[in-house]
Design a protein around this motif. Structure first.
Motif, PDB file in Angstrom:
ATOM      1  N   ALA A  95       0.830  -1.209   0.000  1.00 56.17           N
ATOM      2  CA  ALA A  95       0.000   0.000   0.000  1.00 56.17           C
ATOM      3  C   ALA A  95       0.863   1.257   0.000  1.00 56.17           C
ATOM      4  N   ARG A  96       1.963   1.227   0.745  1.00 61.29           N
ATOM      5  CA  ARG A  96       2.852   2.400   0.754  1.00 61.29           C
ATOM      6  C   ARG A  96       3.482   2.613  -0.621  1.00 61.29           C
ATOM      7  N   ALA A  97       3.887   1.515  -1.267  1.00 59.84           N
ATOM      8  CA  ALA A  97       4.473   1.628  -2.599  1.00 59.84           C
ATOM      9  C   ALA A  97       3.427   2.098  -3.610  1.00 59.84           C
ATOM     10  N   ASP A  98       2.201   1.636  -3.448  1.00 61.23           N
ATOM     11  CA  ASP A  98       1.086   2.068  -4.305  1.00 61.23           C
ATOM     12  C   ASP A  98       0.909   3.581  -4.185  1.00 61.23           C
ATOM     13  N   LEU A  99       0.907   4.074  -2.958  1.00 59.95           N
ATOM     14  CA  LEU A  99       0.767   5.508  -2.722  1.00 59.95           C
ATOM     15  C   LEU A  99       1.954   6.271  -3.320  1.00 59.95           C
ATOM     16  N   ASP A 100       3.160   5.717  -3.162  1.00 59.81           N
ATOM     17  CA  ASP A 100       4.358   6.359  -3.719  1.00 59.81           C
ATOM     18  C   ASP A 100       4.282   6.444  -5.246  1.00 59.81           C
ATOM     19  N   PHE A 101       3.712   5.416  -5.869  1.00 61.25           N
ATOM     20  CA  PHE A 101       3.579   5.404  -7.329  1.00 61.25           C
ATOM     21  C   PHE A 101       2.690   6.563  -7.790  1.00 61.25           C
ATOM     22  N   HIS A 102       1.548   6.710  -7.135  1.00 61.32           N
ATOM     23  CA  HIS A 102       0.622   7.778  -7.531  1.00 61.32           C
ATOM     24  C   HIS A 102       1.193   9.158  -7.197  1.00 61.32           C
ATOM     25  N   ASP A 103       1.956   9.247  -6.094  1.00 64.32           N
ATOM     26  CA  ASP A 103       2.589  10.520  -5.762  1.00 64.32           C
ATOM     27  C   ASP A 103       3.680  10.870  -6.778  1.00 64.32           C
ATOM     28  N   ALA A 104       4.423   9.856  -7.241  1.00 70.60           N
ATOM     29  CA  ALA A 104       5.472  10.097  -8.240  1.00 70.60           C
ATOM     30  C   ALA A 104       4.860  10.622  -9.537  1.00 70.60           C
ATOM     31  N   ILE A 105       3.689  10.124  -9.891  1.00 69.35           N
ATOM     32  CA  ILE A 105       2.995  10.626 -11.081  1.00 69.35           C
ATOM     33  C   ILE A 105       2.584  12.082 -10.862  1.00 69.35           C
ATOM     34  N   ALA A 106       2.065  12.372  -9.671  1.00 65.17           N
ATOM     35  CA  ALA A 106       1.648  13.748  -9.372  1.00 65.17           C
ATOM     36  C   ALA A 106       2.844  14.700  -9.419  1.00 65.17           C
ATOM     37  N   ALA A 107       3.984  14.246  -8.900  1.00 65.36           N
ATOM     38  CA  ALA A 107       5.193  15.075  -8.955  1.00 65.36           C
ATOM     39  C   ALA A 107       5.600  15.321 -10.406  1.00 65.36           C
ATOM     40  N   ALA A 108       5.451  14.286 -11.234  1.00 67.66           N
ATOM     41  CA  ALA A 108       5.829  14.402 -12.646  1.00 67.66           C
ATOM     42  C   ALA A 108       4.907  15.331 -13.424  1.00 67.66           C
ATOM     43  N   SER A 109       3.707  15.585 -12.899  1.00 72.25           N
ATOM     44  CA  SER A 109       2.785  16.484 -13.600  1.00 72.25           C
ATOM     45  C   SER A 109       3.333  17.904 -13.657  1.00 72.25           C
ATOM     46  N   GLY A 110       4.254  18.228 -12.745  1.00 73.47           N
ATOM     47  CA  GLY A 110       4.811  19.574 -12.711  1.00 73.47           C
ATOM     48  C   GLY A 110       3.869  20.610 -12.143  1.00 73.47           C
ATOM     49  N   ASN A 111       2.740  20.160 -11.579  1.00 74.93           N
ATOM     50  CA  ASN A 111       1.752  21.094 -11.033  1.00 74.93           C
ATOM     51  C   ASN A 111       1.656  20.880  -9.521  1.00 74.93           C
ATOM     52  N   PRO A 112       2.261  21.757  -8.719  1.00 71.56           N
ATOM     53  CA  PRO A 112       2.273  21.540  -7.269  1.00 71.56           C
ATOM     54  C   PRO A 112       0.889  21.597  -6.638  1.00 71.56           C
TER      55      PRO A 112
END
Length: 270
Positions: free
Chosen positions: A163-180
């Motif tokens: 679950a933590r890795a799942d959350l990290d995956f979605h957070d990494a995508i959000a970081a990659a969006s470039g939109n804070p």
């Protein structure tokens, strides 16, 4: 002087475990989540008042039927959330900042008793937009971060790590969006997302054939195929609408508590 309650067999076994007989990692993670959730609830609701001293590690271990190592992990988590302050030699006290913490977005959401359906309906428009931007803007470092999280998720042996890795995956995508702003919006529901991910990563029906999951989403990002990435994210997030059954319209707090307890019973029985 009142006589302390006699520990149950499970509590006695847990509190007397020797270092050579540690709690299995998958059970330790679930116990940590279970105990932390109870204490968080009591602090946020005011059942444990600001300034109150928590029981000692040993007393908490007996109370919850857990090892002292698990209790230490729980206290570290509560301290990191600014819910308690640990005074060396004196103990752990509910922080004066805990009332402000309780007014955070997570507490505001939970006050409305959101369900899994509510969370899925909120995540679909948010994360479909995020993945579209991430597919256009992701750097090699962003893709590497997604890949690491995906690899951990695929190889983890316990649901908490998954679950933590799942959350990290979605957070990494959000970081990659470039939109804070989008990333902060997603972060504000990360606690509820984590609870759903505990449920999803331990449910065989979530592996429904033909449904895009993380590797397929990552593949679309690497290919810079925005339409495909958006489609796969939508399908991935919509899966819960087809597989959660009665849990779909149960309060997330209730669902998560019940599911953690079910997983713990299954592991202890095994």
């Amino acid at each position: 002087m009142p006589v302390p309650p006699t520990p149950t067999p499970d509590q006695t076994t847990s509190s007397l475990r020797s270092p050579r007989d540690p709690v299995p990692p998958q059970q330790r993670g679930l116990l940590t989540e279970q105990i932390a959730r109870r204490l968080e609830h009591d602090i946020r609701s005011g059942d444990i008042a600001v300034g109150a001293k928590l029981p000692s590690e040993r007393e908490l271990a007996i109370q919850f039927g857990a090892s002292r190592n698990v209790v230490r992990e729980v206290l570290r988590r509560l301290e990191a959330q600014s819910l308690i302050e640990v005074a060396p030699g004196r103990g752990s006290f509910v922080s004066e900042h805990s009332s402000a913490q309780a007014r955070g977005y997570d507490a505001l959401y939970r006050a409305e008793r959101p369900t899994a359906r509510h969370l899925i309906e909120a995540r679909i428009p948010l994360e479909v937009e995020i993945i579209g931007l991430a597919t256009e803007r992701a750097t090699e470092a962003d893709i590497a971060a997604m890949t690491v999280a995906n690899d951990i998720l695929l190889t983890a042996q316990d649901v908490v790590t998954q679950a933590r890795a799942d959350l990290d995956f979605h957070d990494a995508i959000a970081a990659a969006s470039g939109n804070p702003v989008l990333r902060i919006m997603l972060s504000s529901i990360s606690g509820m997302m984590f609870e759903m991910m505990l449920r999803s990563n331990s449910d065989p029906s979530i592996g429904e054939p033909g449904v895009p999951h993380h590797p397929e989403i990552l593949e679309a990002v690497k290919a810079r195929d925005v339409d495909l990435a958006r489609h796969r994210m939508r399908e991935h997030l919509s899966l819960g609408l087809r597989t959660y059954g009665a849990d779909l319209d149960v309060s997330l707090d209730v669902m998560a508590t019940r599911h953690i307890e079910t997983l713990l019973r299954g592991q202890q029985g095994g």
